[in-house]
Enzyme design. Structure first.
Site, short mmCIF file in Angstrom:
data_model
loop_
_atom_site.label_atom_id
_atom_site.label_comp_id
_atom_site.label_asym_id
_atom_site.label_seq_id
_atom_site.Cartn_x
_atom_site.Cartn_y
_atom_site.Cartn_z
N THR A 134 -37.89 28.71 47.04
CA THR A 134 -38.91 28.75 46.00
C THR A 134 -39.95 27.65 46.18
OG1 THR A 134 -39.20 28.36 43.62
CG2 THR A 134 -37.29 27.34 44.62
N ASP A 135 -41.13 27.87 45.60
CA ASP A 135 -42.15 26.81 45.61
C ASP A 135 -41.80 25.67 44.66
OD1 ASP A 135 -42.60 28.11 43.19
OD2 ASP A 135 -44.73 28.53 43.56
N GLU A 136 -40.79 25.89 43.78
CA GLU A 136 -40.45 24.84 42.80
C GLU A 136 -39.88 23.59 43.47
OE1 GLU A 136 -38.73 25.95 39.13
OE2 GLU A 136 -39.85 27.81 39.02
N TYR A 159 -32.53 23.45 38.46
CA TYR A 159 -32.67 24.62 39.36
C TYR A 159 -33.42 24.22 40.63
CZ TYR A 159 -35.01 28.68 41.41
OH TYR A 159 -35.51 29.59 42.30
N LYS A 163 -32.13 24.12 44.59
CA LYS A 163 -32.76 24.89 45.68
C LYS A 163 -33.25 23.95 46.78
CE LYS A 163 -33.50 28.76 45.86
NZ LYS A 163 -32.67 29.89 46.40
P1 NAD Z 1 -31.75 36.92 40.23
O1 NAD Z 1 -31.20 35.91 39.30
O2 NAD Z 1 -32.43 38.11 39.70
O3 NAD Z 1 -30.58 37.45 41.19
C1 NAD Z 1 -29.64 36.60 41.78
C2 NAD Z 1 -28.52 37.45 42.35
O4 NAD Z 1 -27.56 36.56 42.97
C3 NAD Z 1 -27.75 38.26 41.31
O5 NAD Z 1 -27.50 39.55 41.79
C4 NAD Z 1 -26.45 37.49 41.13
O6 NAD Z 1 -25.37 38.30 40.73
C5 NAD Z 1 -26.26 36.93 42.53
N1 NAD Z 1 -25.41 35.74 42.55
C6 NAD Z 1 -25.48 34.65 41.74
N2 NAD Z 1 -24.51 33.77 42.07
C7 NAD Z 1 -23.85 34.30 43.12
C8 NAD Z 1 -22.78 33.86 43.92
N3 NAD Z 1 -22.17 32.67 43.70
N4 NAD Z 1 -22.33 34.65 44.92
C9 NAD Z 1 -22.90 35.85 45.15
N5 NAD Z 1 -23.92 36.33 44.42
C10 NAD Z 1 -24.40 35.56 43.42
O7 NAD Z 1 -32.68 36.10 41.22
P2 NAD Z 1 -34.02 36.58 41.97
O8 NAD Z 1 -35.17 36.35 41.06
O9 NAD Z 1 -33.81 37.90 42.56
O10 NAD Z 1 -34.10 35.47 43.11
C11 NAD Z 1 -33.54 35.70 44.39
C12 NAD Z 1 -33.78 34.47 45.24
O11 NAD Z 1 -35.16 34.24 45.37
C13 NAD Z 1 -33.19 33.19 44.65
O12 NAD Z 1 -32.66 32.43 45.70
C14 NAD Z 1 -34.38 32.50 44.02
O13 NAD Z 1 -34.19 31.10 44.02
C15 NAD Z 1 -35.48 32.92 44.96
N6 NAD Z 1 -36.84 33.00 44.39
C16 NAD Z 1 -37.07 33.69 43.22
C17 NAD Z 1 -38.38 33.80 42.75
C18 NAD Z 1 -38.70 34.56 41.49
O14 NAD Z 1 -39.84 34.49 41.02
N7 NAD Z 1 -37.78 35.32 40.92
C19 NAD Z 1 -39.43 33.19 43.45
C20 NAD Z 1 -39.14 32.47 44.62
C21 NAD Z 1 -37.84 32.40 45.10
O1 DAU Z 2 -42.04 29.60 41.21
C1 DAU Z 2 -40.94 30.36 41.60
C2 DAU Z 2 -39.93 30.41 40.50
O2 DAU Z 2 -40.45 31.25 39.49
C3 DAU Z 2 -38.56 30.91 40.96
O3 DAU Z 2 -38.02 30.01 41.88
C4 DAU Z 2 -37.60 31.06 39.76
O4 DAU Z 2 -36.38 31.64 40.20
C5 DAU Z 2 -38.26 31.97 38.74
O5 DAU Z 2 -37.43 32.05 37.60
C6 DAU Z 2 -39.64 31.45 38.35
O6 DAU Z 2 -39.51 30.20 37.62
P1 DAU Z 2 -40.42 29.91 36.33
O7 DAU Z 2 -39.77 28.86 35.54
O8 DAU Z 2 -41.84 29.72 36.72
O9 DAU Z 2 -40.31 31.36 35.61
P2 DAU Z 2 -40.15 31.77 34.08
O10 DAU Z 2 -40.35 33.25 34.01
O11 DAU Z 2 -38.93 31.22 33.46
O12 DAU Z 2 -41.40 31.07 33.39
C7 DAU Z 2 -42.72 31.31 33.84
C8 DAU Z 2 -43.63 30.45 33.00
O13 DAU Z 2 -43.64 30.96 31.66
C9 DAU Z 2 -43.20 29.01 32.88
O14 DAU Z 2 -44.35 28.17 32.86
C10 DAU Z 2 -42.48 28.92 31.53
C11 DAU Z 2 -43.21 29.97 30.72
N1 DAU Z 2 -42.41 30.68 29.70
C12 DAU Z 2 -41.25 31.25 30.09
C13 DAU Z 2 -40.47 31.93 29.19
C14 DAU Z 2 -39.15 32.57 29.60
C15 DAU Z 2 -42.88 30.78 28.39
O15 DAU Z 2 -43.96 30.27 28.05
N2 DAU Z 2 -42.11 31.48 27.50
C16 DAU Z 2 -40.92 32.04 27.83
O16 DAU Z 2 -40.26 32.63 26.94
#
Ligand code: NAD
Ligand code: DAU
Length: 360
Positions: A134-136, A159, A163
């Protein structure tokens, strides 16, 4: 059939990647997924019937289970999506983030190292492990600048720190043991199958049910949004054409404040399902979705701005997002409107769209 081992394939990005691979690649998929609250068989309904996808319910931190998957299916590559992914949950309880994101990644690296020792020279030469990050990990930006691959790591949430730790492990296993690894660091994804704790699906479902739309702080925090299929296309390119030992940033170039996102969602919902025809709003005497906007206490340690410089993946691998943000957002709203049964299924557990991560 050659197979790719995909961890976390029942989650949001994993399930989209499985579909992408079935459409664009020849290999089958072996999924290891713990099926936490965020991982659902319902997200893989079609793929599981394709005859090319096997789902193993297991923890990536369980070395025996991971070794067995390697032994039984001899994968040609690994993609590690498995993670605890929600920042707010990491504030409430960091423990599973340490267990899965750090110990789980470590276990996967060690299992891969053991597996590679048994492979032929040719098998080892072609093998790759792609770690999805992630970019975080880079922390927060001020008003200007972009995250590049050389930006120093400065994670701010449990988180993000977990990562970042995983990325460092992957890097070290490449440097020390010559594991053929790749890392991608992507910005915020949106699209179908995203668990409704995340901003976009949470706001859509709350709005449809006439519930408040909770905006953290002043709503001015900025994220760089990318449609999930474009992320999957980037991962696919890096897996097949990236240089091992390298990391690649992936981002949409779509910087928006959270307030802009919520307003755009309200407008999109109004176009696709007008407030006047929404019984839940009418019952509350409301005439528009925007009346549901509610400013709430900020997230502790809330990063102000993320924005990705994707020049490296664009120049080296010819990747570019295919979908513009406006079309992607409308497509996403339509998907959630047409797939209420999926939302009902994944919300059948403990979580009911409530506020998470307020801190103490
Ligand atoms: P998600 O939470 O939707 O899915 C995570 C999956 O991993 C689920 O299916 C869960 O059951 C599985 N999991 C959790 N713990 C586990 C374990 N111990 N063993 C096996 N499986 C396990 O997450 P996502 O949004 O699909 O993110 C996928 C990946 O991409 C993550 O590594 C996240 O950090 C990264 N990522 C997400 C975003 C985003 O915006 N969602 C952006 C950048 C990177
Ligand atoms: O940047 C990549 C990341 O983006 C991934 O690594 C994470 O897995 C993914 O969850 C996401 O993280 P964020 O914290 O940016 O996502 P989230 O959807 O939780 O929140 C997006 C923005 O919206 C953040 O600034 C917080 C805000 N927010 C979120 C929720 C859930 C609100 O204002 N209200 C809300 O109820």
């Amino acid at each position: 059939m050659k197979r790719i081992l995909v961890t976390g394939g029942a989650g949001f990005i994993g399930a989209n990647f499985v579909r992408y691979q079935l459409e664009h690649g020849d290999e089958g998929l072996v999924i290891i997924d713990k099926l936490t609250y965020a991982g659902n068989r319902a997200s893989l309904a079609g793929p599981l019937q394709s005859g090319r996808v096997i789902l193993i319910e297991a923890d990536i931190a369980d070395r025996t289970a991971v070794d067995k998957a390697f032994h039984d299916y001899s994968p040609v590559a690994v993609i590690n999506f498995a993670a605890e992914s929600h920042v707010d949950r990491s504030i409430d309880d960091p423990t599973p983030f340490i267990d899965t994101n750090i110990v789980g990644t470590y276990t996967l690296l060690e299992a891969t190292r053991g597996y590679l020792r048994q492979l032929s020279t040719e098998g080892r030469r072609d093998f790759r492990l792609l770690h999805v990050s992630t970019d975080e990990v880079y922390g927060t930006l001020g008003e200007s600048g972009l995250f590049s691959e050389t930006t120093p790591y400065a994670p701010n949430s449990p988180y993000a720190a977990s990562k970042a730790a995983a990325d460092h492990l992957v890097r070290a296993w490449h440097e020390t043991y010559q594991l053929p690894t790749l890392i991608t660091n992507c910005s915020n994804n949106y699209g179908p199958y995203q668990f409704p704790e995340k901003l976009i699906p949470l706001m859509i479902l709350n709005a449809l049910e006439g519930r408040p739309l909770p905006i953290y702080g002043d709503g001015g925090n900025i994220r760089d949004w990318l449609f999930v299929e474009d992320h999957c296309a980037g991962i696919w390119r890096v897996l097949h054409h990236g240089r091992t030992g390298e990391k690649y940033n992936i981002g949409g170039g779509n910087e928006r404040t959270n307030l802009q996102i919520v307003d755009q969602l309200c407008a999109g919902l109004e176009a696709l399902q007008p407030a006047a025809s929404n019984e839940a709003l009418r019952r509350r005497g409301l005439t528009s979705y925007t009346q549901l906007k509610t400013f709430v206490a900020d997230r502790p340690g809330h990063d102000r701005r993320y924005a990705i410089d994707a020049a490296k993946i664009r120049a080296e691998l010819g990747w570019a997002p295919a979908l513009d943000f406006e079309s992607g957002l409308l497509r996403t709203i339509r998907w959630y409107l047409e797939n209420r049964a999926w939302s009902d299924t994944v919300l059948a557990g403990k979580y009911r769209l409530e506020r998470l991560g307020e801190g103490s």
